[in-house]
Design a protein around this motif. Structure first.
Motif, PDB file in Angstrom:
ATOM      1  N   PRO A  49       1.122  -1.095   0.115  1.00  0.00           N
ATOM      2  CA  PRO A  49       0.475   0.692  -0.067  1.00  0.00           C
ATOM      3  C   PRO A  49       0.596   1.244  -0.262  1.00  0.00           C
ATOM      4  O   PRO A  49       0.686   1.719   0.421  1.00  0.00           O
ATOM      5  CB  PRO A  49      -0.579   0.182   1.054  1.00  0.00           C
ATOM      6  N   ASN A  50       1.928   1.354  -0.394  1.00  0.00           N
ATOM      7  CA  ASN A  50       3.193   2.211  -0.645  1.00  0.00           C
ATOM      8  C   ASN A  50       1.762   3.532  -1.175  1.00  0.00           C
ATOM      9  O   ASN A  50       2.593   4.955  -1.045  1.00  0.00           O
ATOM     10  CB  ASN A  50       3.873   2.068  -1.664  1.00  0.00           C
TER      11      ASN A  50
ATOM     12  N   GLN B 143       7.541  -3.466  -9.721  1.00  0.00           N
ATOM     13  CA  GLN B 143       6.816  -3.424  -8.229  1.00  0.00           C
ATOM     14  C   GLN B 143       6.066  -2.027  -8.457  1.00  0.00           C
ATOM     15  O   GLN B 143       4.567  -2.516  -7.664  1.00  0.00           O
ATOM     16  CB  GLN B 143       7.459  -4.084  -7.297  1.00  0.00           C
ATOM     17  N   LYS B 144       5.883  -0.717  -8.906  1.00  0.00           N
ATOM     18  CA  LYS B 144       5.571  -0.143  -9.253  1.00  0.00           C
ATOM     19  C   LYS B 144       4.101  -0.095  -9.322  1.00  0.00           C
ATOM     20  O   LYS B 144       3.116   0.152  -8.932  1.00  0.00           O
ATOM     21  CB  LYS B 144       5.891   1.309  -9.692  1.00  0.00           C
ATOM     22  N   GLU B 145       4.318  -0.982 -10.175  1.00  0.00           N
ATOM     23  CA  GLU B 145       2.673  -1.021 -11.341  1.00  0.00           C
ATOM     24  C   GLU B 145       1.561  -2.067 -10.080  1.00  0.00           C
ATOM     25  O   GLU B 145       0.966  -1.801  -9.810  1.00  0.00           O
ATOM     26  CB  GLU B 145       2.611  -1.946 -12.476  1.00  0.00           C
ATOM     27  N   MET B 146       3.067  -2.920  -9.125  1.00  0.00           N
ATOM     28  CA  MET B 146       2.108  -3.708  -8.076  1.00  0.00           C
ATOM     29  C   MET B 146       1.743  -3.147  -7.544  1.00  0.00           C
ATOM     30  O   MET B 146       0.190  -3.283  -6.076  1.00  0.00           O
ATOM     31  CB  MET B 146       3.140  -4.984  -7.734  1.00  0.00           C
ATOM     32  N   ASP B 147       2.752  -1.791  -6.541  1.00  0.00           N
ATOM     33  CA  ASP B 147       2.042  -1.694  -5.844  1.00  0.00           C
ATOM     34  C   ASP B 147       1.341  -0.591  -5.476  1.00  0.00           C
ATOM     35  O   ASP B 147      -0.172  -0.125  -5.062  1.00  0.00           O
ATOM     36  CB  ASP B 147       3.524  -0.589  -5.268  1.00  0.00           C
ATOM     37  N   LEU B 148       1.124   0.482  -6.831  1.00  0.00           N
ATOM     38  CA  LEU B 148      -0.089   1.272  -7.753  1.00  0.00           C
ATOM     39  C   LEU B 148      -1.454   0.105  -7.443  1.00  0.00           C
ATOM     40  O   LEU B 148      -2.532   0.917  -7.362  1.00  0.00           O
ATOM     41  CB  LEU B 148       0.176   1.295  -9.495  1.00  0.00           C
ATOM     42  N   ALA B 149      -1.804  -0.597  -7.741  1.00  0.00           N
ATOM     43  CA  ALA B 149      -2.386  -1.652  -8.196  1.00  0.00           C
ATOM     44  C   ALA B 149      -3.219  -2.013  -7.041  1.00  0.00           C
ATOM     45  O   ALA B 149      -4.182  -1.932  -6.960  1.00  0.00           O
ATOM     46  CB  ALA B 149      -2.649  -2.885  -8.856  1.00  0.00           C
ATOM     47  N   TYR B 150      -2.127  -2.336  -5.605  1.00  0.00           N
ATOM     48  CA  TYR B 150      -2.358  -2.428  -4.285  1.00  0.00           C
ATOM     49  C   TYR B 150      -3.236  -1.537  -3.667  1.00  0.00           C
ATOM     50  O   TYR B 150      -4.397  -1.192  -3.314  1.00  0.00           O
ATOM     51  CB  TYR B 150      -0.995  -3.213  -2.866  1.00  0.00           C
TER      52      TYR B 150
END
Length: 617
Positions: A221-222, A277-284
């Motif tokens: 959840p960054n 990982q940026k896209e993954m964090d944005l998605a979360y």
């Protein structure tokens, strides 16, 4: 007197048609299934022809009303008001969009009449135009959710990108009555906010939102605080406003602008490039914000209405993770989600709304809901029809009895074979529910990767859903209610989870390497699964297959994914199914009472040139 109503959604995305008789849903289908163009927005000529055929209607003179799911005049007013509000930046888009509206969309009745005359030239244009009516977009969504639901009284929450003005609306339904309580208007839209992140993460808007949802568990959840600080102001009651400084969707073709890109340190990811990982964090993060808002809105509606039950529709209602979180909050005794919650379902809602609200109809709503066929509303094919197709294709097949078919298919699945499963009526909506499905063994650790890369030809991170015998669901999943339409995400039951620790150095897609449960192929990296419960009444043949697999393995669960490859609509006809079977590495194809084995088929072509037929979603 019988009231026959044809509902139509068209011209935006996911065009569809639905036909009801005295409030009973006879047929419904998306145009994409016939044209083989995913999310086809064109007028649903083929879907309409199918609905009329299913209802044995020879001429449109037999149809009492034809109802469009949107109000073009209100939408046109919203477009004009938006272009004026954002002038002069909006001028270029104004020149691109408005001429088409003035020429065609503003005159929707004439446009629909012209299209329908191509189906039936025996009816006069004047008679046809007299039958055509329009509902409002969120009226259609609300009706599609409430009237087929099992509740005689319920609150209704609709959330999508935008209708005419509404992006979020709350309703109260009681028997045949359905009344608006409040709405949030464009440009403030939770659906468009989610689509903005879909676009920024490199996925296609109105298609890739479910990929963003599937990507979320790989992230952290960054960016939650950033979203709340800069992009959206959310009140305690769930109402919200977007900061339009960061978005371009109101005035142009792009969802986001340079301010948005600067906020997140770079331009959008280019489609088909590596996901980081940026896209993954944005998605979360956007998933977290979305489900927080949904829960707040639901609590507000509960306070306002006192209703025991909640119905959901609109594209955001397809966010099954948010639905699962809402269910766990126990704000309402139960929730019901329209299986075709997006614009396709608007065709059904338009017909139902017209039946109840505009015809002074006294048919008891609950009687209609009890006869709703769930999502199995599309075409079906007899064994005779299937055999003629297989013969014309030169296919090698075996015809089996019902018992032989179930036992043989269960054995194939137990032997790690991937099975194309084509039975009964096609599903209405985006989920395959055992009518047009590809099935696999959930115990097989390699099956998730095999089915993604060799069958579906899609991204490796995307999870597969489990189908489970309804009476066994609470033994395998943290769920104690029905989920027949695969629209709830919940956790794998603690007793079925494995305590094996993942490598501390693993992150992102590498998390897939860890076996997390006794059914790893349907267990997402956060131990969740998008569950479909199956009972004898809803889909008896699919139920029997699950029961037979359970008898062999003591596991009442199968992998269930839609019968298609990436970019292709779900198969509709036996010919579609055979073509997909032959183009992929599926092992078996089961169509009604026929089973086909890949090694026995002649003219096997390993070329992937056919993939150019489908635009990547």
């Amino acid at each position: 007197m019988t009231k026959i109503i044809l509902g139509i959604s068209a011209y935006y995305h996911d065009s569809a048609a639905a036909l009801i008789s005295n409030g009973i849903v006879i047929a419904a289908a998306q145009e994409e299934r016939f044209t083989r163009k995913k999310h086809d927005p064109s007028f649903p000529i083929n879907a309409i022809k199918y609905c009329l055929k299913e209802a044995k209607i020879v001429t449109l003179s037999e149809v009492d009303r034809i109802v469009f799911y949107d109000n073009p005049k209100l939408t046109f007013k919203r477009l004009l008001a938006t272009y004026i509000a954002y002038a002069p930046k909006s001028f270029r888009h104004f020149l691109h969009v408005i001429p088409n509206w003035i020429k065609e969309k503003l005159w929707m009745k004439q446009c629909i009449a012209k299209e329908l005359l191509a189906i039936d030239n025996k009816i006069s244009k004047a008679e046809l135009k007299s039958k055509i009516h329009c509902t409002n977009h969120h009226q259609s969504h609300a009706a599609s959710a409430f009237y087929p639901s099992p509740f005689s009284a319920a609150a209704v929450l609709c959330m999508d990108g935008v209708g005419e003005w509404a992006t979020t609306s709350a309703w109260l339904g009681k028997e045949q009555n359905l009344d608006l309580i409040w709405q949030i208007n464009f440009p403030h839209s939770i659906g468009l906010l989610y689509s903005a992140f879909t676009y920024y993460a490199g996925f296609k808007v109105n298609s890739g939102e479910y990929k963003l949802m599937g990507l979320a568990p790989y992230g952290k959840p960054n960016y939650v605080d950033t979203i709340y600080k800069y992009l959206i102001d959310v009140k305690e009651d769930g109402s919200f406003r977007l900061n339009m400084k960061y978005f371009d969707f109101a005035i142009g073709q792009r969802m986001t602008n340079q301010a948005f890109h600067d906020l997140f340190d770079g331009p959008p990811r280019k489609p088909e490039t590596k996901i980081g990982q940026k896209e993954m964090d944005l998605a979360y993060s956007i998933q977290q914000v979305t489900q927080d808002i949904v829960i707040k809105l639901a609590k507000t509606i509960k306070k306002q209405t006192g209703a025991d039950y909640l119905c959901l529709a609109g594209g955001v209602a397809l966010n099954c993770v948010a639905n699962g979180k809402l269910l766990k909050e126990k704000v309402f005794k139960d929730i019901w989600i329209q299986p075709a919650a997006g614009d396709a379902g608007g065709a059904l809602g338009a017909a139902l709304y017209s039946f109840y609200q505009q015809s002074n109809n006294t048919v008891i709503k609950n009687n209609v809901a009890q006869q709703y066929h769930g999502s199995y509303l599309g075409p079906k094919y007899s064994c005779k029809e299937v055999e003629l197709v297989l013969q014309s294709l030169g296919a090698c097949y075996h015809r089996l009895s019902d018992t032989q078919l179930i036992e043989t298919t269960a054995e194939q699945l137990n032997n790690a074979k991937v099975v194309g499963w084509f039975q009964g009526r096609m599903e209405f909506g985006p989920r395959a529910l055992g009518g047009r499905s590809i099935l696999g063994d959930p115990r097989n650790e390699a099956m998730q990767s095999i089915m993604n890369l060799k069958i579906k030809y899609r991204e490796s991170f995307r999870p597969f859903a489990p189908s489970v015998l309804e009476e066994k669901v609470s033994e395998w999943f943290d769920l104690d209610c029905k989920s027949p339409h695969m629209l709830l995400v919940t956790d794998i039951h603690k007793d079925k989870q494995l305590t094996q620790q993942s490598d501390e150095n693993e992150w992102g897609i590498d998390l897939l390497k860890t076996k997390r449960s006794e059914i790893p192929a349907v267990t997402h990296v956060d131990y969740s699964a998008r569950v479909q419960t199956v009972n004898q009444d809803g889909n008896p043949r699919y139920y029997d297959l699950l029961a037979a697999f359970n008898k062999l393995t003591n596991v009442p669960v199968l992998i269930n994914t839609s019968f298609n490859v990436r970019g292709e609509p779900i198969v509709c006809t036996p010919k579609d199914a055979y073509r997909c079977f032959m183009r992929t590495e599926m092992d078996c194809l089961v169509i009604e009472n026929f089973i086909l084995y890949k090694p026995e088929q002649a003219n096997q072509n390993k070329s992937l040139e056919w993939q150019k037929e489908f635009e990547l979603d």
